[in-house]
Design a protein around this motif. Structure first.
Motif, PDB file in Angstrom:
ATOM      1  N   SER A  69      17.127 -18.832  -6.936  1.00  0.00           N
ATOM      2  CA  SER A  69      16.866 -20.279  -6.924  1.00  0.00           C
ATOM      3  C   SER A  69      17.895 -21.000  -6.061  1.00  0.00           C
ATOM      4  O   SER A  69      17.555 -21.932  -5.317  1.00  0.00           O
ATOM      5  N   ALA A  70      19.153 -20.581  -6.155  1.00  0.00           N
ATOM      6  CA  ALA A  70      20.201 -21.193  -5.334  1.00  0.00           C
ATOM      7  C   ALA A  70      19.911 -20.996  -3.851  1.00  0.00           C
ATOM      8  O   ALA A  70      20.001 -21.940  -3.046  1.00  0.00           O
ATOM      9  N   LEU A  71      19.547 -19.788  -3.464  1.00  0.00           N
ATOM     10  CA  LEU A  71      19.246 -19.498  -2.055  1.00  0.00           C
ATOM     11  C   LEU A  71      18.010 -20.265  -1.588  1.00  0.00           C
ATOM     12  O   LEU A  71      18.002 -20.854  -0.499  1.00  0.00           O
ATOM     13  N   ALA A  72      16.963 -20.261  -2.417  1.00  0.00           N
ATOM     14  CA  ALA A  72      15.721 -20.939  -2.036  1.00  0.00           C
ATOM     15  C   ALA A  72      15.909 -22.454  -1.983  1.00  0.00           C
ATOM     16  O   ALA A  72      15.388 -23.120  -1.088  1.00  0.00           O
ATOM     17  N   LEU A  85      15.329 -24.721   1.264  1.00  0.00           N
ATOM     18  CA  LEU A  85      14.336 -25.802   1.230  1.00  0.00           C
ATOM     19  C   LEU A  85      14.946 -27.124   1.658  1.00  0.00           C
ATOM     20  O   LEU A  85      14.350 -27.862   2.459  1.00  0.00           O
ATOM     21  N   LEU A  86      16.139 -27.441   1.172  1.00  0.00           N
ATOM     22  CA  LEU A  86      16.727 -28.735   1.509  1.00  0.00           C
ATOM     23  C   LEU A  86      17.181 -28.767   2.969  1.00  0.00           C
ATOM     24  O   LEU A  86      17.096 -29.817   3.620  1.00  0.00           O
ATOM     25  N   ILE A 120      23.745 -29.177  -1.910  1.00  0.00           N
ATOM     26  CA  ILE A 120      22.890 -30.009  -2.759  1.00  0.00           C
ATOM     27  C   ILE A 120      21.642 -29.240  -3.181  1.00  0.00           C
ATOM     28  O   ILE A 120      21.249 -29.252  -4.356  1.00  0.00           O
ATOM     29  N   GLY A 121      21.005 -28.561  -2.232  1.00  0.00           N
ATOM     30  CA  GLY A 121      19.794 -27.806  -2.551  1.00  0.00           C
ATOM     31  C   GLY A 121      20.048 -26.727  -3.580  1.00  0.00           C
ATOM     32  O   GLY A 121      19.284 -26.566  -4.545  1.00  0.00           O
ATOM     33  N   THR A 132      11.580 -34.707   0.455  1.00  0.00           N
ATOM     34  CA  THR A 132      11.443 -33.798  -0.689  1.00  0.00           C
ATOM     35  C   THR A 132      10.394 -34.289  -1.677  1.00  0.00           C
ATOM     36  O   THR A 132       9.675 -33.488  -2.276  1.00  0.00           O
ATOM     37  N   THR A 133      10.294 -35.613  -1.834  1.00  0.00           N
ATOM     38  CA  THR A 133       9.260 -36.161  -2.721  1.00  0.00           C
ATOM     39  C   THR A 133       7.868 -35.890  -2.160  1.00  0.00           C
ATOM     40  O   THR A 133       6.938 -35.562  -2.911  1.00  0.00           O
TER      41      THR A 133
END
Length: 331
Positions: free
Chosen positions: A282-285, A289-290, A68-69, A312-313
């Motif tokens: 971006s995919a890795l980060a 993050l998620l 998802i992230g 996340t919000t």
């Protein structure tokens, strides 16, 4: 010679960043599997209960967080190029809300098709309709950043109201459970649901290979056409790809906002706009993050679990406000 060295140093910085991101992802994933209501020591022998806990609960949930992230971060990065707006993001623009509306309609009117694949098809259709609407409005009306965001927020509110009305008039407990899930949660992730990942992973890999094409689009439609880009064909392909990623993410974990906004935007500020590196990073980060956000969601409270979307919000909203203020000052 100096220019060549500058380019080489820039590429080296991108490559080092990829290495650091991979290392961070591995570390966070390891911590994810260890912590929880029951701490698992990775250096000791695992009991039967611990093995089952990892294989049946934590691993599928971890893979859901990573999928998802990564999907949301890549979608955000592509949308920012497609719409020509650095503040574009599936959750903020209401695209995730459109996916959730179609899923609820499927559950109401075609419950026999309410399977993981059925949910994903419905979510992709909803995400595509909203994405197509935003792209069309941006092109036809030449919307400013502020107006595009306002329309996106309005679409998100409309989607939320439709979902809320649907739940209000329902007596089915499964819909109330789904309401909690639509706040953003991967607590019920299972291996069976990862059939969705089989659809999103190839699309994500394809987008990661479109960096040079996205760089041409960033120059504007006129320059892109001069470089041989078929604008209409590319736009439809990107809309479909983004819709599949957003639809898969919503079907797997509900509406989770700000990942697609914060990750690619901050990476652009820190490293640059070269999309052949930016999209994979971006995919890795986003995955890291998620996964980190879900660790917080699982462990922040002793008696309950926070919805992942709330975490996340909480992280993304202050950054979003800062980005709005910064964008206003720049104008």
């Amino acid at each position: 010679m100096e220019f060549t060295q500058l380019i080489a140093r820039k590429h080296l910085r991108w490559q080092r960043t990829i290495g650091w991101m991979v290392a961070a992802l591995i570390m966070i994933s390891g911590i994810y599997l260890m912590v929880g209501e029951l701490f698992i020591n990775p250096f000791g022998s695992l009991s039967a209960l611990e093995q089952q806990l990892i294989t049946q609960l934590r691993l599928p949930r971890l893979f859901a967080a990573l999928a998802i992230g990564a999907s949301l971060a890549v979608s955000g990065a592509v949308l920012q190029v497609l719409l020509g707006n650095v503040l574009a993001e599936p959750g903020v623009l209401g695209i995730s809300g459109g996916a959730s509306v179609m899923m609820v309609m499927l559950l109401f009117f075609l419950p026999a098709l309410a399977t993981p694949v059925g949910y994903m098809i419905a979510a992709v259709i909803g995400a595509m309709l909203f994405t197509l609407l935003l792209v069309t409005l941006t092109r036809v009306l030449r919307l400013t950043t502020t107006r595009l965001l306002l329309i996106g927020v309005a679409l998100g509110i409309l989607a939320s109201s439709v979902v809320t009305w649907a739940f209000y008039f329902s007596d089915d407990m499964s819909l109330r459970i789904l309401m909690y899930w639509l706040m953003g949660s991967i607590g019920g992730a299972s291996w069976y649901q990862h059939v969705l990942t089989l659809f999103t992973l190839p699309v994500m890999i394809w987008l990661c290979c479109q960096g040079s094409l996205l760089d041409k689009l960033m120059m504007g439609e006129t320059h892109a056409k001069q470089l041989g880009v078929d604008i209409e064909s590319v736009r439809w392909k990107l809309i479909l790809a983004v819709s599949i990623l957003v639809g898969g993410a919503v079907a797997l974990g509900g509406v989770i906002s700000f990942v697609g906004l914060v990750v690619p935007h901050l990476l652009r500020l820190a490293l640059g706009t070269e999309n052949r590196y930016l999209i994979p990073i971006s995919a890795l980060a986003g995955a890291s993050l998620l996964a980190f956000a879900d660790i917080v969601a699982r462990t922040a409270l002793d008696s309950a679990e926070l919805p992942l979307g709330v975490v996340t919000t909480t992280i993304g909203a202050p950054i979003f406000v800062w980005m709005l203020v910064k964008n206003h000052d720049a104008r």
